[in-house]
Design a protein around this motif. Structure first.
Motif, PDB file in Angstrom:
ATOM      1  N   GLY A  60       0.768  -1.237   0.000  1.00  0.00           N
ATOM      2  CA  GLY A  60       0.000   0.000   0.000  1.00  0.00           C
ATOM      3  C   GLY A  60       0.796   1.282   0.000  1.00  0.00           C
ATOM      4  O   GLY A  60       0.228   2.359   0.199  1.00  0.00           O
ATOM      5  N   LEU A  61       2.101   1.232  -0.244  1.00  0.00           N
ATOM      6  CA  LEU A  61       2.913   2.445  -0.293  1.00  0.00           C
ATOM      7  C   LEU A  61       3.086   2.891  -1.732  1.00  0.00           C
ATOM      8  O   LEU A  61       3.325   2.081  -2.635  1.00  0.00           O
ATOM      9  CB  LEU A  61       4.283   2.232   0.351  1.00  0.00           C
ATOM     10  CG  LEU A  61       4.340   2.344   1.889  1.00  0.00           C
ATOM     11  CD1 LEU A  61       3.712   1.119   2.539  1.00  0.00           C
ATOM     12  CD2 LEU A  61       5.772   2.520   2.357  1.00  0.00           C
ATOM     13  N   SER A  62       2.977   4.180  -1.953  1.00  0.00           N
ATOM     14  CA  SER A  62       3.142   4.733  -3.292  1.00  0.00           C
ATOM     15  C   SER A  62       4.620   4.836  -3.652  1.00  0.00           C
ATOM     16  O   SER A  62       5.505   4.625  -2.810  1.00  0.00           O
ATOM     17  CB  SER A  62       2.521   6.133  -3.358  1.00  0.00           C
ATOM     18  OG  SER A  62       3.255   7.032  -2.539  1.00  0.00           O
ATOM     19  N   SER A  63       4.894   5.203  -4.892  1.00  0.00           N
ATOM     20  CA  SER A  63       6.270   5.394  -5.335  1.00  0.00           C
ATOM     21  C   SER A  63       6.959   6.481  -4.529  1.00  0.00           C
ATOM     22  O   SER A  63       8.134   6.345  -4.149  1.00  0.00           O
ATOM     23  CB  SER A  63       6.313   5.745  -6.830  1.00  0.00           C
ATOM     24  OG  SER A  63       5.777   4.699  -7.600  1.00  0.00           O
ATOM     25  N   ASP A  64       6.235   7.557  -4.256  1.00  0.00           N
ATOM     26  CA  ASP A  64       6.810   8.642  -3.454  1.00  0.00           C
ATOM     27  C   ASP A  64       7.112   8.174  -2.039  1.00  0.00           C
ATOM     28  O   ASP A  64       8.153   8.493  -1.462  1.00  0.00           O
ATOM     29  CB  ASP A  64       5.852   9.842  -3.424  1.00  0.00           C
ATOM     30  CG  ASP A  64       5.753  10.545  -4.764  1.00  0.00           C
ATOM     31  OD1 ASP A  64       6.669  10.345  -5.598  1.00  0.00           O
ATOM     32  OD2 ASP A  64       4.765  11.272  -4.973  1.00  0.00           O
ATOM     33  N   ASP A  65       6.205   7.380  -1.467  1.00  0.00           N
ATOM     34  CA  ASP A  65       6.427   6.848  -0.125  1.00  0.00           C
ATOM     35  C   ASP A  65       7.669   5.947  -0.100  1.00  0.00           C
ATOM     36  O   ASP A  65       8.489   6.014   0.823  1.00  0.00           O
ATOM     37  CB  ASP A  65       5.224   6.034   0.344  1.00  0.00           C
ATOM     38  CG  ASP A  65       3.999   6.890   0.577  1.00  0.00           C
ATOM     39  OD1 ASP A  65       4.167   8.078   0.884  1.00  0.00           O
ATOM     40  OD2 ASP A  65       2.877   6.352   0.446  1.00  0.00           O
ATOM     41  N   ALA A  66       7.800   5.113  -1.136  1.00  0.00           N
ATOM     42  CA  ALA A  66       8.943   4.199  -1.204  1.00  0.00           C
ATOM     43  C   ALA A  66      10.246   4.973  -1.271  1.00  0.00           C
ATOM     44  O   ALA A  66      11.237   4.613  -0.626  1.00  0.00           O
ATOM     45  CB  ALA A  66       8.806   3.276  -2.409  1.00  0.00           C
ATOM     46  N   ALA A  67      10.267   6.038  -2.035  1.00  0.00           N
ATOM     47  CA  ALA A  67      11.480   6.845  -2.151  1.00  0.00           C
ATOM     48  C   ALA A  67      11.852   7.486  -0.825  1.00  0.00           C
ATOM     49  O   ALA A  67      13.030   7.612  -0.484  1.00  0.00           O
ATOM     50  CB  ALA A  67      11.290   7.910  -3.223  1.00  0.00           C
ATOM     51  N   LYS A  68      10.859   7.877  -0.061  1.00  0.00           N
ATOM     52  CA  LYS A  68      11.128   8.544   1.216  1.00  0.00           C
ATOM     53  C   LYS A  68      11.674   7.591   2.272  1.00  0.00           C
ATOM     54  O   LYS A  68      12.530   7.957   3.073  1.00  0.00           O
ATOM     55  CB  LYS A  68       9.843   9.190   1.734  1.00  0.00           C
ATOM     56  CG  LYS A  68       9.356  10.369   0.897  1.00  0.00           C
ATOM     57  CD  LYS A  68       8.015  10.879   1.414  1.00  0.00           C
ATOM     58  CE  LYS A  68       7.482  12.009   0.549  1.00  0.00           C
ATOM     59  NZ  LYS A  68       6.137  12.460   0.992  1.00  0.00           N
ATOM     60  N   VAL A  69      11.175   6.364   2.293  1.00  0.00           N
ATOM     61  CA  VAL A  69      11.577   5.441   3.356  1.00  0.00           C
ATOM     62  C   VAL A  69      12.838   4.653   3.020  1.00  0.00           C
ATOM     63  O   VAL A  69      13.461   4.071   3.908  1.00  0.00           O
ATOM     64  CB  VAL A  69      10.443   4.451   3.684  1.00  0.00           C
ATOM     65  CG1 VAL A  69       9.202   5.197   4.109  1.00  0.00           C
ATOM     66  CG2 VAL A  69      10.144   3.519   2.509  1.00  0.00           C
ATOM     67  N   ALA A  70      13.209   4.636   1.731  1.00  0.00           N
ATOM     68  CA  ALA A  70      14.357   3.834   1.330  1.00  0.00           C
ATOM     69  C   ALA A  70      15.677   4.464   1.737  1.00  0.00           C
ATOM     70  O   ALA A  70      16.638   3.775   2.051  1.00  0.00           O
ATOM     71  CB  ALA A  70      14.341   3.603  -0.180  1.00  0.00           C
ATOM     72  N   GLY A  71      15.750   5.788   1.724  1.00  0.00           N
ATOM     73  CA  GLY A  71      17.012   6.440   2.013  1.00  0.00           C
ATOM     74  C   GLY A  71      17.938   6.335   0.815  1.00  0.00           C
ATOM     75  O   GLY A  71      17.567   5.831  -0.258  1.00  0.00           O
ATOM     76  N   PRO A  72      19.176   6.774   0.944  1.00  0.00           N
ATOM     77  CA  PRO A  72      20.113   6.722  -0.183  1.00  0.00           C
ATOM     78  C   PRO A  72      20.440   5.296  -0.580  1.00  0.00           C
ATOM     79  O   PRO A  72      20.763   4.457   0.266  1.00  0.00           O
ATOM     80  CB  PRO A  72      21.348   7.447   0.355  1.00  0.00           C
ATOM     81  CG  PRO A  72      21.251   7.321   1.830  1.00  0.00           C
ATOM     82  CD  PRO A  72      19.791   7.356   2.145  1.00  0.00           C
ATOM     83  N   ARG A  73      20.321   5.004  -1.872  1.00  0.00           N
ATOM     84  CA  ARG A  73      20.609   3.661  -2.345  1.00  0.00           C
ATOM     85  C   ARG A  73      21.839   3.602  -3.226  1.00  0.00           C
ATOM     86  O   ARG A  73      22.292   2.530  -3.591  1.00  0.00           O
ATOM     87  CB  ARG A  73      19.398   3.124  -3.131  1.00  0.00           C
ATOM     88  CG  ARG A  73      18.289   2.627  -2.241  1.00  0.00           C
ATOM     89  CD  ARG A  73      17.050   2.265  -3.018  1.00  0.00           C
ATOM     90  NE  ARG A  73      16.205   3.415  -3.271  1.00  0.00           N
ATOM     91  CZ  ARG A  73      15.063   3.376  -3.935  1.00  0.00           C
ATOM     92  NH1 ARG A  73      14.639   2.228  -4.413  1.00  0.00           N
ATOM     93  NH2 ARG A  73      14.346   4.455  -4.115  1.00  0.00           N
TER      94      ARG A  73
END
Length: 378
Positions: free
Chosen positions: A351-364
Motif C-alpha cells: 500500500g505504499l506509493s512510489s513517493d512513499d517508497a522513495a522517502k523510506v528507502a534512504g540513499p541507495r
C-alpha cells in the motif's frame, strides 16, 4: 510457487552467508522472501540470492521503521543477524514487532547467541568452530587446525539450523496460533553437531586432533593418491566393505582386521601401493559395481559429468546448486536470481506509493560499504 512453504512470507535482515543461506532454503521451498537492506552492510551474495526480492529501508528514520512495521504486520517470519540489541535500536526488535504481529516467528541468527560474555563480539565461521570444540579436532596431527571451508558453523550450524528453527516454530504456531522468538547461535549449532564426536574424545576412536577413525588417518577411512596424482576416497569401515576392497585389489593373504591398530601400517602400505598403479578414472570404473565404499575425489567443475549427480540433477551447474530435499507432492523450485533494488515494487504490495517508497528507502547509491562483500578476491 508450489513448495511446502508456499504462502509463507519471510523478511530477511541478514547479510553475507549464514542468514542468506537459510532464507534461500526457505525460498526454494516456496516462501516469499523479502530481503531488507540499507546502510553500509555488504552487498548480497548472488549464489545465495535466488528466489528473493531486495528492498532498501532506512531504519534510522521513522518512515523506514514504519515501513518495516507494515511489512512485519503481514509477514510470517523475520530473520535478523545483528549483534544483540541492535535490532531493538532500529525498531526491528522482537518485543516491538511481536506487539504488532503476535503470529510472527522471529529468528535471531548470531555467532555466539543472545547471552554470555561473547554475545557482543564479532566473529566468523573459524571462530565459532574454535570455541565450539570442532576446530580443535580438524587437521593433521603435526600442523595447525584446518577449517573445512565455512560449511560447518556458517552453513550447517547457522543457516540450516535457522531454517530448521523457523520451520519448527511455524509448525508449532499451527497449534498455538502465536509465533515465538528463536535464538540461533552458530556455536550452539557446532556443539549440537559434535555430540557423537565429543563422546569419542580421548578414546582410541578420537584420541586427539588428526587421529582416530574419522579423521582421515585410519587406513580404511582416508584418501589415497592415484597414478595421475588424483585421489580416491575410501570409507570401508564395516568388515564386509573392507573385505570387498581388499579382495577387489587382489591383495595377498587373508583379509586383515582393519580395525586393529596393529595392522594399520601393513594395510596402509598395501592400499597406498595398489592405488598408485592406476589413474583415478580407472579406479572409479573399477569400483563402480563393487560395494566397497570407494569413490573418486571430484573437483567442483567435474560434478556435472558424474553419473550420480547427472542422474538426479539434469544440467547441473555450479552457479545454481540443487533445491533440497526432494518432495513427492510439493517440489522445491529454484527461483530467479535478481538482486536489483525492488523497493518500489515490493512496497506497492503493502500500500505504499512510489513517493512513499522513495522517502523510506534512504540513499541507495553511493553509500560507502563497510561490510565484507563476496567474493573478496577475484
Amino acid at each position: 510457487m508450489t513448495g511446502p512453504l508456499s504462502g509463507v512470507r519471510v523478511l530477511d535482515l541478514t547479510r553475507l552467508a549464514p542468514g542468506p543461506y537459510g532464507s534461500m532454503l526457505l525460498a526454494d521451498l516456496g516462501a516469499e522472501v523479502i530481503v531488507v537492506g540499507g546502510g553500509r552492510s555488504g552487498l548480497p551474495v548472488p549464489a545465495l540470492s535466488r528466489g528473493k526480492e531486495f528492498i532498501t529501508l532506512d531504519l534510522k528514520t521513522g518512515g523506514g521503521r514504519d515501513a518495516l512495521h507494515r511489512l512485519a504486520a503481514e509477514s510470517d517470519v523475520l530473520v535478523e543477524g545483528f549483534r544483540p540489541g541492535v535490532a531493538d535500536r532500529l525498531g526491528a526488535g522482537y518485543a516491538e514487532l511481536n506487539a504488532i504481529n503476535p503470529r510472527l516467528v522471529y529468528c535471531s541468527l548470531t555467532g555466539y547467541g543472545q547471552t554470555g560474555p561473547l554475545a557482543q563480539r564479532s566473529g566468523h565461521d573459524i571462530n565459532y568452530l574454535a570455541v565450539g570444540g570442532a576446530l580443535g579436532t580438524f587437521g593433521p596431527p603435526g600442523g595447525p587446525p584446518v577449517p573445512p571451508l565455512n560449511l560447518v558453523a556458517d552453513f550447517a550450524g547457522g543457516g540450516l539450523l535457522a531454517a530448521f528453527g523457523v520451520v519448527s516454530a511455524l509448525y508449532e504456531r499451527e497449534r498455538s496460533g502465536v509465533g515465538q522468538y528463536v535464538d540461533v547461535a552458530m556455536v550452539d549449532g557446532v556443539l549440537s553437531m559434535m555430540g557423537m564426536n565429543f563422546a569419542d574424545w580421548g578414546i582410541p576412536t578420537l584420541p586427539r586432533r588428526g587421529e582416530g577413525v574419522l579423521t582421515g588417518t585410519m587406513p580404511a577411512y582416508r584418501c589415497y593418491s592415484c597414478a595421475d596424482g588424483r585421489y580416491v576416497a575410501v570409507g570401508a569401515l564395516e568388515y564386509a566393505f573392507f573385505e570387498n576392497l581388499w579382495r577387489s585389489l587382489d591383495l595377498a593373504g587373508d583379509v586383515p582386521d582393519h580395525l586393529d591398530p596393529a595392522n594399520f601400517g601393513t594395510i596402509e602400505k598395501a592400499l597406498t601401493d595398489a592405488f598408485r598403479l592406476r589413474p583415478m578414472a580407472e579406479w572409479a570404473e573399477h569400483f563402480k559395481d563393487i560395494d566397497a565404499c570407494v569413490t573418486p575425489v571430484l573437483e567442483p567443475d567435474e560434478l556435472g559429468d558424474f553419473p550420480q549427480i547427472a542422474a538426479r540433477y539434469e544440467n547441473f551447474r555450479l552457479s545454481t546448486v540443487p533445491t533440497v530435499p526432494v518432495y513427492s507432492r510439493t517440489p522445491a523450485e529454484a527461483g530467479p536470481t535478481e538482486t536489483a533494488d525492488a523497493t518500489e515494487r515490493v512496497l506497492s504490495r503493502f500500500g505504499l506509493s512510489s513517493d512513499d517508497a522513495a522517502k523510506v528507502a534512504g540513499p541507495r547509491d553511493g553509500a560507502a560499504v563497510t561490510g565484507l562483500c563476496w567474493p573478496p578476491l577475484l
